[in-house]
Design an enzyme around this catalytic site. Structure first.
Site, PDB file in Angstrom:
ATOM      1  N   SER A  50       0.834  -1.210   0.000  1.00  0.00           N
ATOM      2  CA  SER A  50       0.000   0.000   0.000  1.00  0.00           C
ATOM      3  C   SER A  50       0.870   1.261   0.000  1.00  0.00           C
ATOM      4  CB  SER A  50      -0.939  -0.007   1.201  1.00  0.00           C
ATOM      5  OG  SER A  50      -0.203  -0.157   2.386  1.00  0.00           O
ATOM      6  N   ASP A  51       2.131   1.120   0.370  1.00  0.00           N
ATOM      7  CA  ASP A  51       3.051   2.270   0.358  1.00  0.00           C
ATOM      8  C   ASP A  51       3.677   2.500  -1.020  1.00  0.00           C
ATOM      9  OD1 ASP A  51       2.771   2.877   3.129  1.00  0.00           O
ATOM     10  OD2 ASP A  51       4.104   1.221   3.624  1.00  0.00           O
ATOM     11  N   HIS A  59       9.957  -0.963  10.154  1.00  0.00           N
ATOM     12  CA  HIS A  59       9.113  -0.624  11.312  1.00  0.00           C
ATOM     13  C   HIS A  59       9.849  -0.987  12.602  1.00  0.00           C
ATOM     14  CE1 HIS A  59       4.821   0.591  10.423  1.00  0.00           C
ATOM     15  NE2 HIS A  59       5.325   0.487   9.219  1.00  0.00           N
ATOM     16  N   ASP A  86      29.470   9.097  10.926  1.00  0.00           N
ATOM     17  CA  ASP A  86      30.058   8.247   9.886  1.00  0.00           C
ATOM     18  C   ASP A  86      29.097   8.082   8.711  1.00  0.00           C
ATOM     19  OD1 ASP A  86      32.538   7.747  11.008  1.00  0.00           O
ATOM     20  OD2 ASP A  86      31.901   5.935  12.054  1.00  0.00           O
TER      21      ASP A  86
END
Lengths: 235, 235, 235, 235
Positions: free
Chosen positions: D76-77, D98, D121
């Site tokens: 869905s992303d 997540h 870094d």
């Protein structure tokens, strides 16, 4: 054939303890191993992931950090190791971990107060933290200066590197050392454990003070003093 | 051939639960196992890493902590175990873990408040912490005095060692015990879990109070009281 | 031969997800699985360690929690499960975990505020917490009353058990449910993750407020609403 | 036979690094991999658990996020990824994890201050966080708008996506990217580590300030600057 095969093997094995003990992710951290007689040391190559690294990849450098043998670039922290070997007689290995709690105390620029016997079993002092480096040092020979900061912090706190085998470099992370690679890595494991315990201790009791001196001395001396009776070595 | 072969095996197996359950790193911690009839107990050798330790390495000592059988030095905490076995009838095993959350509460010199049913399922009281030892005791028979501190803390809090099988030694860490080695180690696992949950509970709600007495008693009694109906044993 | 072999197998498998997902140590926690047609459910036996438990050990009880088949005692929480099955139509499995962060919020007697989309992907509300039980309820049918507390908390917060499949029982820990055992255990895993994230969120920003309502609704509706377009089911 | 077999394989392998590195539980998170020449990208299917996912399940979509090949619905992303690929030239992979600490900072709506060299870094700036989305954007093309929020946050903070390969979406979680899938996932691992270290740093010293600029520049430049001497690439 290399004459440093065994040293590389020992150094590689010590480096592999870093991911095994969850002391760093990816390519972070490094361990070196000294051959005091030959006046060279083996060290992790720069930026190589632990799980791809072979014993032959270890780099041999001289006491100024110049490469003597090996195809890869040595760790960018090599000059720090070189300064420490030149300044701290008796140590044969240095470990630089990037473990979360030790790094957090280093980033917080706080020495780790001695709150319990787990700490006192290993050293009778707070775990020191260096000063934040001056701009001049940072812009100069930065990695060498990191070594000097460590030496200075030991001096200013009146500590011997034989009694205190661990330190935090401010804004950076832990360096530990010892007479053997096993010992240097062991000290990195212990430091992370002490750092975690101290953090939780302050969460549980924000007003807690350092452990009393008699108890510090008792635990340190029973393990490291003249009449030490801890372990199997002295009897 | 040793007559203590089985006892050593049992003791070794219980000790190996310490690293398996992440209750200590390296050589930290120890478990002992009593033969009440023979009036001797087996205990971990001092300073030996768990992953190198064999059943035959367990040391047999008498009720004063003197070595009866075994080549190695027994744990430096042996006199603490001896005092507890002499003073607390009915216990057959003692575990001394160095797990992070339990050590943190011990270093914080705070008893663990009883915040929930996980705690009350095992004991109906806050988990007690000893007083910090006096200089005189530290400079005297330190490890024996550690045992006396535990006994005193139980007395001062009016607690029976049969109801409360776990305690924190101030600035040091947890001691747990039980009728069997399995139970002593189980209590060390449970104590670490309770210590972690209590720490997070206070983070989430700094004003939280102890759980109400009726709920404490209900959970403790349904598992340990006369009409206990938890588990498989009573039916 | 038992007619409940498959149900026991399903229930056992769901219970084994508890230790596998680190949702409880030792014998803590339990999962039940309903056969709605037969009006019985399978549940974990009381006080049995997960690693010793076989499918045949699952206990079959009726809708009042009375044992129908099995040699062992069912979980002491069985009456809680029975109340929930009788009161919440459509659920076929209940999981009771003892995971550290969910237990901590329960012990802290605080609902978990909805701080992010991980939470809103699963429910559009704070995760509710029951009231602390009255002494009368504790001294009465305690485990049944635990079920009633859950039902009451849903009612008082105006929540449907089909929209909110997880709750915290004050001073105790999480209960989760769903249309299948997989879903009930999944909800326990998700609840622990949300509980951990919410705890750290408040550490990082003590002044943080609940996520705005439009964002809550967007995430919940895209997964659970009429025009849901998350996942593979609706297309 | 699909012409995208290799791209799917690469994408699947990168996605499998998410659970392997504990960057998400269950089906959470996703990684995409771009074929810049063909102007399509492969992405994780929506709501599919990692342990059931095969290379052939990866979905091929065009630069607007429309499905080109594959039976499953893409994540869905997907529109968020599409916006980023269209707007950020040079990146060939995007990872959306997540992980608990990165999500917590995102939920706390705070950029992660640069406290140490582990952070420096990798980037010379605080890890940015987007603004909370307006109701209008949420109710519009939400996933696309998430992409625009990321682009806007980079612009407002005057950051190049080539220098800063990681960001927090407020109330949601981390997005990371890079020239290869390995790099995108690596950045997600590093971000979680930095997020954890920063959280503990503030616990240990609530008054700590950002690391000084000279030290930030030194560490970033020795690895990414013109005269970089970290790693094996430049020599």
């Amino acid at each position: 054939m290399t004459k440093y095969k065994e040293l590389k093997e020992v150094c590689w094995r010590a480096n592999m303890e870093i991911p095994k003990n969850k002391l760093a992710i990816s390519t972070f951290g490094n361990v070196s191993s000294l051959d005091a007689k030959e006046r060279i040391f083996a060290i992790k190559p720069s930026g190589v992931p632990y799980d791809e690294m072979k014993p032959a990849d270890m780099v041999i450098v001289d006491m100024d950090g110049n490469r003597v043998e090996g195809k890869m670039n040595p760790s960018s922290d090599t000059p720090t190791h070189a300064v420490l070997y030149r300044s701290l007689p008796g140590i044969c290995s240095i470990a630089h971990a990037h473990s979360a709690y030790a790094v957090a105390w280093a980033q917080a620029c706080r020495p780790i107060p001695i709150y319990g016997t787990t700490h006192a079993d290993h050293l009778a002092h707070d775990i020191p933290v260096t000063k934040v480096m001056s701009d001049k040092m940072i812009k100069g020979q930065y990695e060498e200066e990191t070594g000097h900061q460590i030496i200075n912090a030991l001096k200013e706190n009146n500590l011997s590197h034989l009694d205190v085998e661990m330190i935090l470099v401010a804004c950076h992370g832990p360096f530990t050392w010892g007479a053997t690679p096993d010992r240097a890595v062991y000290n990195a494991v212990v430091l992370e454990e002490i750092a975690k315990m101290a953090c939780i201790t302050e969460q549980v009791n924000p007003d807690i003070k350092r452990m009393k001196a008699t108890l510090i001395n008792k635990h340190y001396q029973r393990k490291h003093g003249k009449g030490a009776y801890y372990g199997q070595i002295n009897k």
